[in-house]
Design a protein around this motif. Sequence first.
Motif, mmCIF file in Angstrom:
data_model
loop_
_atom_site.group_PDB
_atom_site.id
_atom_site.type_symbol
_atom_site.label_atom_id
_atom_site.label_comp_id
_atom_site.label_asym_id
_atom_site.label_seq_id
_atom_site.Cartn_x
_atom_site.Cartn_y
_atom_site.Cartn_z
ATOM 1 N N SER A 171 96.845 0.199 41.799
ATOM 2 C CA SER A 171 96.711 1.507 42.441
ATOM 3 C C SER A 171 97.584 1.608 43.703
ATOM 4 C CB SER A 171 95.241 1.764 42.800
ATOM 5 O OG SER A 171 95.104 3.037 43.383
ATOM 6 N N PRO A 172 98.907 1.499 43.541
ATOM 7 C CA PRO A 172 99.810 1.474 44.704
ATOM 8 C C PRO A 172 99.692 2.726 45.578
ATOM 9 C CG PRO A 172 101.031 1.781 42.644
ATOM 10 C CD PRO A 172 99.637 1.435 42.267
ATOM 11 N N SER A 173 99.667 2.507 46.881
ATOM 12 C CA SER A 173 99.624 3.639 47.812
ATOM 13 C C SER A 173 101.045 4.168 48.009
ATOM 14 C CB SER A 173 99.034 3.205 49.148
ATOM 15 O OG SER A 173 99.802 2.142 49.682
ATOM 16 N N VAL A 174 101.157 5.486 48.084
ATOM 17 C CA VAL A 174 102.459 6.138 48.199
ATOM 18 C C VAL A 174 102.528 6.892 49.526
ATOM 19 C CG1 VAL A 174 104.056 7.791 47.153
ATOM 20 C CG2 VAL A 174 102.545 6.427 45.688
ATOM 21 N N GLY A 175 103.527 6.591 50.344
ATOM 22 C CA GLY A 175 103.702 7.275 51.626
ATOM 23 C C GLY A 175 104.955 8.137 51.616
ATOM 24 N N LEU A 176 104.902 9.227 52.357
ATOM 25 C CA LEU A 176 106.037 10.127 52.483
ATOM 26 C C LEU A 176 106.676 9.862 53.851
ATOM 27 C CD1 LEU A 176 107.349 12.607 51.012
ATOM 28 C CD2 LEU A 176 105.703 14.043 52.228
ATOM 29 N N VAL A 177 107.962 9.509 53.870
ATOM 30 C CA VAL A 177 108.623 9.202 55.147
ATOM 31 C C VAL A 177 108.793 10.500 55.940
ATOM 32 C CG1 VAL A 177 110.669 8.248 56.264
ATOM 33 C CG2 VAL A 177 109.838 7.230 54.130
ATOM 34 N N ASN A 178 108.278 10.498 57.170
ATOM 35 C CA ASN A 178 108.276 11.729 57.969
ATOM 36 C C ASN A 178 108.451 11.406 59.457
ATOM 37 O OD1 ASN A 178 107.977 14.403 58.721
ATOM 38 N ND2 ASN A 178 106.098 14.727 57.574
ATOM 39 N N VAL A 179 108.593 12.443 60.271
ATOM 40 C CA VAL A 179 108.786 12.251 61.709
ATOM 41 C C VAL A 179 107.464 12.064 62.455
ATOM 42 C CG1 VAL A 179 110.977 13.501 61.761
ATOM 43 C CG2 VAL A 179 108.839 14.754 62.105
ATOM 44 N N GLY A 180 106.342 12.241 61.776
ATOM 45 C CA GLY A 180 105.045 12.032 62.392
ATOM 46 C C GLY A 180 104.021 11.839 61.292
ATOM 47 N N ASN A 203 97.973 7.583 44.246
ATOM 48 C CA ASN A 203 97.190 7.186 45.415
ATOM 49 C C ASN A 203 97.989 7.552 46.670
ATOM 50 O OD1 ASN A 203 95.671 5.908 47.356
ATOM 51 N ND2 ASN A 203 96.125 3.828 46.636
ATOM 52 N N PHE A 204 97.902 8.826 47.073
ATOM 53 C CA PHE A 204 98.741 9.333 48.172
ATOM 54 C C PHE A 204 98.160 8.948 49.529
ATOM 55 C CE2 PHE A 204 100.279 13.188 50.726
ATOM 56 C CZ PHE A 204 101.506 12.604 50.987
ATOM 57 N N TYR A 205 98.963 8.231 50.295
ATOM 58 C CA TYR A 205 98.529 7.742 51.607
ATOM 59 C C TYR A 205 98.691 8.811 52.678
ATOM 60 C CZ TYR A 205 98.844 4.967 55.932
ATOM 61 O OH TYR A 205 98.680 4.471 57.197
ATOM 62 N N GLY A 206 99.718 9.660 52.515
ATOM 63 C CA GLY A 206 100.062 10.643 53.543
ATOM 64 C C GLY A 206 101.428 10.324 54.113
ATOM 65 N N GLU A 215 106.671 -2.401 58.377
ATOM 66 C CA GLU A 215 105.337 -3.003 58.407
ATOM 67 C C GLU A 215 104.711 -3.043 57.013
ATOM 68 O OE1 GLU A 215 104.030 -4.544 60.950
ATOM 69 O OE2 GLU A 215 105.694 -4.018 62.267
ATOM 70 N N GLY A 216 105.284 -2.284 56.084
ATOM 71 C CA GLY A 216 104.751 -2.317 54.719
ATOM 72 C C GLY A 216 103.344 -1.762 54.614
ATOM 73 N N ILE A 217 103.052 -0.678 55.322
ATOM 74 C CA ILE A 217 101.684 -0.135 55.276
ATOM 75 C C ILE A 217 101.400 0.637 53.982
ATOM 76 C CG2 ILE A 217 101.385 -0.087 57.783
ATOM 77 C CD1 ILE A 217 101.927 2.904 57.707
ATOM 78 N N VAL A 218 102.454 0.922 53.218
ATOM 79 C CA VAL A 218 102.242 1.507 51.883
ATOM 80 C C VAL A 218 103.029 0.683 50.855
ATOM 81 C CG1 VAL A 218 101.794 3.884 52.635
ATOM 82 C CG2 VAL A 218 104.152 3.142 52.227
ATOM 83 N N ASP A 219 102.726 0.899 49.571
ATOM 84 C CA ASP A 219 103.408 0.151 48.502
ATOM 85 C C ASP A 219 104.667 0.858 48.024
ATOM 86 O OD1 ASP A 219 101.349 -1.893 48.323
ATOM 87 O OD2 ASP A 219 100.079 -0.276 47.581
ATOM 88 N N VAL A 220 104.681 2.181 48.173
ATOM 89 C CA VAL A 220 105.833 2.969 47.747
ATOM 90 C C VAL A 220 106.163 3.969 48.856
ATOM 91 C CG1 VAL A 220 106.730 4.582 46.003
ATOM 92 C CG2 VAL A 220 105.104 2.805 45.320
#
Lengths: 329, 329
Positions: A171-180, A203-206, A215-220
């Motif tokens: 269930s890999p977490s997915v993050g969107l690269v953003n300015v905040g 599994n959307f992290y935000g 830091e690898g706080i998400v998997d994708v």
Amino acid sequence: MRIIVDAMGGDNSIQATALGSVEAVEELDLEVTLIGKKDLIEKELNKNNYTGNKIEIIHAEDIILNEDSPTLSIRRKKNSSMVIGFNKLKEGYGDAFISTGNTGALLAGGLFIIKRIEGIDRAAISSVYPTRDGMTLLLDMGANVDCKPEYLQQFAIMGSIYSEKVLGVKSPSVGLVNVGTEKEKGNILIKEAYELLANSNINFYGNIEARDVPEGIVDVMVCDGFVGNVILKLTEGLANLFFSTLKEEFKKSFSSKIGALMLKPQLKSFKERFDYREYGGAPLLGVRKPIIKAHGSSDGLAIKNAIKQAKIFTEGKVIDRIEEDVKKI
Amino acid sequence: MRIIVDAMGGDNSIQATALGSVEAVEELDLEVTLIGKKDLIEKELNKNNYTGNKIEIIHAEDIILNEDSPTLSIRRKKNSSMVIGFNKLKEGYGDAFISTGNTGALLAGGLFIIKRIEGIDRAAISSVYPTRDGMTLLLDMGANVDCKPEYLQQFAIMGSIYSEKVLGVKSPSVGLVNVGTEKEKGNILIKEAYELLANSNINFYGNIEARDVPEGIVDVMVCDGFVGNVILKLTEGLANLFFSTLKEEFKKSFSSKIGALMLKPQLKSFKERFDYREYGGAPLLGVRKPIIKAHGSSDGLAIKNAIKQAKIFTEGKVIDRIEEDVKKI
């Protein structure tokens, strides 16, 4: 299982692909087809004392160079190792294709010869990015510099499937690269993509800030190809700066030289944590067959790992899963 | 010359701004107005044994916090140190304004109270980015996440003038951050901006890849605020990762601990090369008065350097030059 390997990519490509293939067929249950100048490849295989029958060579007279135009060379260089490799992959002669060559041409071949998966608007090149405690998948790393929100949604779905099936993340977490990190942050593209990702079957992290990328706080990690390219190349540039400055500082005095000598194993282990060779190659996601871009300066270990990765990519039925999941959007 | 300093920004802002101001007025020919809680500032000045008359305090009851909404707080917190500072700057009581506080509010105050220079569509926050052998100016670092090509042209002109007048670079070279160095590379925004920059009255270097950002191959780097924010925050994140991983490795054995001890001066000098405090603050470019955002965790040295920078910013008549040059576009 048969992996097709373009033997003619980077400078040391023939040596590296021959060595990597020999190690791969000895270690893994598969066969390899090397494509390129037959006599040169044979010579390399002999150097490695390979006498088995799990590696075959298909001769290719021509090479696509790094300075060649991607689209034109795929169209015109019919006898190049890369185009022959793509055609072999298309006709089902092998299961996956690996090349250390021209990235743009590999993308063009994937799109024009192998073709996109139905429902996927753009193919993405993803990279396995080394982080503090492991690695994370980053896409797109440069194939698509102008993106629509839907592309990013598709990247997220493809990355999530690849991470689960090939990298073994549950269930890999997915993050969107953003300015905040807040939901309302970002440019128009990212704000719209946020909504799509939040409503996708992942599994959307935000949002994640670039500060947290290492830091690898998400998997994708999902971003457009312009930002992905900046992330990869800046990481490379900073690592270069960091290591060379450190070396310079350590040469400054007699006692610092002794100190550096005492730290040699630690400095080596430190450098290895940022070693791309351990992480295989960059999968091209969104096309109908498994294709992997290996680093231009890959050595035998990197190629062996890319072959292993291609095997898991194929066995994991990543492409079937992508086809199914995009149908549901 | 009088520099207005918001004393109420970050955690240690009162200590840092008091100490930095004392050092600045002793070293430089200028006066400082500190704005904030009068009793707390007085206490800090006493701690530093300051008895001169070149620092005055203007009391402010309220503070704009980092979590406050930028636009709302500028509109409503009339008694905050930041809004009072902006109003003092506007009425010409002082020549420049420095704050360690809420970046968004500083931008909003600059735009709504001080106002944009005629001909400038967007104000940019620029950052002095430490490179291998010095520093380079990067803008925009996050104020404008959606840009038009004309904004980037204006950033290039403003950055070029600031680099020349404040950082002392003769005919500064300006690079456009891109995914490749060739003219035809990039997304739609960057391709159009390239044409505008190539036809501007600046020393245009062409495209630079993110790999070369830390090498300092140009004096000014131009990008949209999304990319600029990614560059700055990724640099911060990677520096954190590098230093902490190095520290970890060095603790691994007895001999590595001794080795690290012998390397202490070199490791210190290494870390200092990436020390933001030496480089002053981030100028807000495109508004009618000199405004500088100092780092939220600034210490006395950082504030002193920001005050020095504000002095050169004012004396260099940067804003007059920007006004003249944008008229010529």
